[in-house]
Design an enzyme around this catalytic site. Structure first.
Site, PDB file in Angstrom:
ATOM      1  N   TYR A  61     -15.989   5.504 -11.695  1.00  0.00           N
ATOM      2  CA  TYR A  61     -15.948   4.247 -10.931  1.00  0.00           C
ATOM      3  C   TYR A  61     -16.678   3.041 -11.515  1.00  0.00           C
ATOM      4  O   TYR A  61     -15.976   2.099 -11.784  1.00  0.00           O
ATOM      5  CB  TYR A  61     -16.592   4.543  -9.323  1.00  0.00           C
ATOM      6  N   LYS A 119     -14.488  -0.063 -13.062  1.00  0.00           N
ATOM      7  CA  LYS A 119     -14.757  -1.379 -12.592  1.00  0.00           C
ATOM      8  C   LYS A 119     -15.497  -2.307 -13.736  1.00  0.00           C
ATOM      9  O   LYS A 119     -14.893  -3.375 -13.740  1.00  0.00           O
ATOM     10  CB  LYS A 119     -15.670  -1.356 -11.594  1.00  0.00           C
ATOM     11  N   ASP A 176       0.976  -1.102   0.048  1.00  0.00           N
ATOM     12  CA  ASP A 176      -0.011  -0.219  -0.149  1.00  0.00           C
ATOM     13  C   ASP A 176       0.874   1.189  -0.015  1.00  0.00           C
ATOM     14  O   ASP A 176       2.082   1.158   0.323  1.00  0.00           O
ATOM     15  CB  ASP A 176      -0.883   0.191   1.224  1.00  0.00           C
TER      16      ASP A 176
END
Length: 240
Positions: A144, A148, A28
């Site tokens: 978004y 996706k 991360d």
């Protein structure tokens, strides 16, 4: 190797894989957010996965420690703090930011691990897509939903390309899960009436938990899923 492991779904996946016996490398950009994972025997690797160079750097770090990578879970993603707005209000920066963390990061990570998995003729790649990759997004965020959907396409394409080398590629598509500050912000923005409608549209009549997704990922990473590839597993409590 689990990306986006500093919080929420990514952290739950890293912990569940470790509890199931895997050696886990957590990745991360937020090193502080991952700190608690170290106590559970998970190695921490900081890096920005939105660029190919950033992925290569992290990959060298992970390979230097473990020598090989059996599985990749691309959990890094999200809405980058955005909320739904009219299409006229969306700028280039807003659009590209979401694509970088949701699609670009998954692509560069898969590209980096593929040669090593091909050489060993085995491997697992599991992307974390979304119900927003299968239908319009509840968030109302155009980028978004588009990102996706693109991630679902990438998953299926990689399954076709990498299958002959013994590598399975699948995706878990979560429903609405309160897993981090961004999803909490989205949920509050819905208001009571829309919240009620969302829960009413779920067969199980509850929102999901990060552990629900971690359980599904652990199955797809296991030997029991050896002949499952190119699939998008919806983990959403049932969607009306």
């Amino acid at each position: 190797m689990v990306t986006g492991a500093a919080q929420g779904i990514g952290a739950a996946i890293a912990r569940q894989l470790r509890a199931s016996g895997a050696e886990v490398a957590a990745i991360d950009i937020d090193a502080a957010g991952m700190a608690s994972l170290m106590e559970e025997g998970i190695s921490l690797h900081q890096g920005d996965l939105a660029s190919r160079a950033g992925v290569v750097s992290v990959m060298q770090d992970v390979l230097g420690q473990y020598g090989h990578i059996d599985g990749l879970v691309t959990s890094a993603g999200g809405v980058c703090g955005q909320v739904g707005r009219l299409i006229e209000e969306i700028g280039e920066g807003d659009w590209h930011a979401i694509f970088k963390v949701n699609v670009d990061a998954a692509m560069w990570c898969a590209q980096a691990v593929a040669p090593h998995m091909k050489e060993r003729r085995s491997g697992r790649i599991i992307t974390i897509s979304s119900g927003a990759g299968l239908r319009p997004s509840l968030t109302g965020i155009q980028a978004y939903a588009s990102a996706k959907h693109a991630l679902v396409g990438l998953t299926r394409q990689l399954a076709l390309e990498l299958g002959p080398f013994g590598i399975t590629v699948n995706s878990v598509a979560p429903g609405f899960i309160l897993s981090n500050p961004s999803t909490e912000k989205q949920w509050q923005a819905f208001g009571p009436e829309r919240q009620k409608a969302v829960i009413g549209g779920i067969h199980m009549r509850r929102l999901g938990q990060p552990q629900d997704i971690a359980n599904a990922v652990t199955f797809l990473a296991s030997p029991q899923a050896d002949w499952i590839s190119g699939q998008i597993l919806s983990v959403d409590g049932g969607h009306a």
